[in-house]
Design an enzyme around this catalytic site. Structure first.
Site, PDB file in Angstrom:
ATOM      1  N   ALA A 167     -30.717  16.140   5.587  1.00  0.00           N
ATOM      2  CA  ALA A 167     -31.869  15.296   5.734  1.00  0.00           C
ATOM      3  C   ALA A 167     -32.371  14.658   6.473  1.00  0.00           C
ATOM      4  CB  ALA A 167     -30.868  14.277   5.000  1.00  0.00           C
ATOM      5  N   HIS A 168     -33.418  13.499   6.239  1.00  0.00           N
ATOM      6  CA  HIS A 168     -34.024  13.354   8.209  1.00  0.00           C
ATOM      7  C   HIS A 168     -33.083  12.593   9.554  1.00  0.00           C
ATOM      8  CE1 HIS A 168     -35.627   9.394   5.418  1.00  0.00           C
ATOM      9  NE2 HIS A 168     -33.868   9.637   5.061  1.00  0.00           N
TER      10      HIS A 168
END
Lengths: 340, 340, 340
Positions: free
Chosen positions: C252-253
């Site tokens: 994920a980010h």
């Protein structure tokens, strides 16, 4: 539209009351079946089925024109409904779905934007969609359908009547039998995850082990969207006949899967695991590598399989869901089991 | 660059101290905001925000030019920082991010390599990228953007202002509303995993149940990269409005997801499960099929959901992580729970 | 084919008995190694290796022409087999696999159907396959190979000797170092899953937080098929050097992954988690966001990691698999732990 001749032809193997059906359509020459639906929503021009006895109550109220059912259930069929007696109503229903499936009106052909190597051997009646790329020495059997953007690398062998959907990829030298379906974005034949450590520090990194095997897929195999099947390291990754695999499944290098096995969504199978015939892996199951699962094993959802299974049956792991505040207390108790 | 007019326009609904901000920019006519950053790394030309009170200490040391904050936090704002008073600083920050997003300088147009059926109905101001393939009778609403390599099959309906990123796929007859975003490699409308067993031996295999339903997606829906949403078997797979779905999620046939629900990465939802409104499924959650989750339920990460949830609240499963040697002892104790 | 000169050159760093090998090939001038195989299946024209002492028994019966082994194992080598003494037989084997890998006979070139922006800066000896799309101001280093259907958005930087396989996607402004491999359908630089709630009702929905960061990937990184690495929200998502990542992984980010770390298939890592150097995450592991894992941590398969790990070692969660009927009893006992 499903007319009486087509209905009788598809169900020929299993139909018990052909005469009754003929008589019905003789009396109602304009009748035809416009669609399929569950018992509780079926319209008077639709066909339904009763496979699970717990829906028998719905049979008595259905508006369907006709219902697939067993001889046992026939007495509960209302008089305004045509009973279609079969041994296996669910299988009969499954067979009839094909009649109502959408099939685009495309002639078998090679789209002008498809790039097909002159050394590829393409069978008869094959459709190759827009922007496909077919490598050197590929063999594609008769009646295959490749949707758009399919990429097949060199020396791949595809059997007859296969369907490779949009954005699928098949790596060099991989092989599949007849009647194989790859759903969109399926990835067959990427390199397996094989690396040897070069040393103990991260600067030394990892030596790639070039993956010299391929993927060999049997007949009547279904592979889901976004599913990966990696090529073998030395030997091959093997998928048997009649294996059906759902979406987002990871099948690592040198895995072997026996005939008739079902693999549900989000399953991960690590390298060199060997799974028997007629097994069922429910969603989210994980298998470590180098283990063996015997024939006829069911593994329930999200089970973690860390060792071989030598006896058929059903296996599970995990804890039951509970409210989060209770679960936190449970977690404390679990820790206490080993802290005392 | 974010100048004062744009700032005031975007925050209009929520801004508490417009006069103070006007006065600041009147005094500093050359001031403008060059970017966004967290409090602890913001530069003197950047804007930051204080949403969580536990970062209040960082506010007192920040070098940001301006900070979005609540009235309560304003007294802690250093004098060299412009306070921007709003009711919801996090939402205000979220709205401002758009100003700094990269938008490639492409005119709405259909790329010459895109293959668009003459029967497709393409709205105004639509961009269709290189190597897209758009099938028969597709409808695409105004202001949509399709990146390259997007494949849309026949009879699909796409609403207005949708974004379909690179390598996405939408199967025939599926529908989506307005403001839907599909991230790269998302797969909408593959056939669901529906098979009827042909018999008890693997040689008999599986009868495919042709999937006659479609996927219907509401407005303002976000679907992540590599996520699969399968078409329904008889009825449709339904995704409500304002549903946001992360990457690598499996949504099986005939699933229904209520408005405003959040589905995090690596979640798997089996067939015909029905999820209510405003639910939150954290990463790696798995749901078996044919269950129902009511509105306003939170399910924590990697929870296995095997039965319906009828009461709002938070639910969990699994055991706490521990050192592997302790965990092995715990595993023995767990087994003893049922062996005695 | 692997002849003696190539063999000696590849193993130069590690070989202990070069003289013995020279002597063998002097006596057998026509000998050459046609392939690699495990000890138990190797043919008389193949090379094998003994890395794990538990296969020593197989050494005594092998039909291989030659075997990579340690000095300790050499006494057990049958007289008809050429022993190749090395310190690290597995690493030596890994290095030799490259000789037998299939490499299609393609000249470095830009395929006429590739769409390459005139502002892109393409290095020497670069291959760009059919239907690739390369955006504005992209930089691609020397000796890179892009298979077909690769999409690279604007301002991306790709180092030297990278391989981007079929259907991979790299979003705008992302960067990767040298010797990076992206397997088919890998997705780098989609928007992270960042949303702010607009209010408590589902009609209000979610405000997208535009993701202003990028993905920065180091050197010698391997990213698997169908793996997603999302771009950062404000800062960047960072993948260190020598990181190897398997298939179907969600990153994920703003995740950070340290040098030399191994991430197996089906792992999910939530936003802003930070993982140290030389960690090993086995298959199906899940990490919540905003936690930190220190260097040299191993996490066993399917473990749920909900808090930071500050001490090196091995960590686990989950319950042992058992027969489903026992497991159901266990589940009742687990619930009783907190119900009393």
């Amino acid at each position: 539209m499903l007319d009486v001749e087509k209905l009788l032809a598809i169900l020929a193997d299993d139909l018990q009351n052909g005469d009754e059906i003929h008589a019905f359509f003789a009396k109602n020459p304009n009748a035809s079946i416009a669609g399929l639906a569950p018992l509780n929503t079926a319209q008077p021009n639709q066909l339904s089925f009763l496979a699970n006895p717990r829906y028998q109550e719905q049979l008595t109220h259905t508006n369907a024109m006709a219902v697939l059912l067993t001889t046992n259930a026939k007495p509960f069929c209302p008089t305004h409904v045509l009973p279609i007696e079969v041994k296996n109503p669910y299988l009969a229903f499954a067979k009839l779905t094909q009649v109502f499936a959408y099939t685009p009106d495309i002639l078998p052909d090679i789209h002008p934007t498809a790039i097909v190597s002159p050394t590829a051997d393409i069978g008869k009646n094959v459709q190759i969609g827009a922007y496909c790329v077919i490598g050197e020495n590929v063999v594609i059997g008769d009646n295959c359908q490749l949707s758009s953007h399919v990429v097949i690398e060199d020396f791949v062998k595809v059997g007859q009547s296969c369907q490779l959907k949009t954005h699928t990829f098949v790596g060099h030298h991989c092989e599949m039998g007849d009647f194989v379906v790859l759903h969109s974005h399926a990835s067959i034949g990427n390199d397996g995850f094989g690396y040897a450590p070069k040393g103990l520090t991260d600067e030394k990194g990892w030596q790639k082990i070039y993956q010299l095997g391929k993927v060999v897929i049997g007949n009547h195999v279904r592979i889901g969207s976004q599913t990966c099947v990696d090529r073998g390291a030395l030997g091959d990754t093997l998928i048997g006949n009649h294996v059906i695999i759902d979406n987002l499944v990871q099948i690592a290098h040198n895995v072997q899967i026996g005939d008739g096995t079902v693999i549900s969504g989000c399953v991960g199978i690590a390298g060199s695991a060997k799974i028997g015939k007629r097994c069922v892996l429910a969603g989210g199951v994980g298998l470590v590598g180098h283990i063996e699962i015997c024939d006829d094993v069911t593994i329930t959802g999200m089970t973690m399989v860390t060792k071989s299974i030598k006896q058929q049956g059903s296996y599970s792991s995990g804890t039951p869901m509970m409210q989060t505040n209770l679960w936190k207390k449970m977690a404390v108790k679990i820790k206490q089991l080993v802290k005392e």
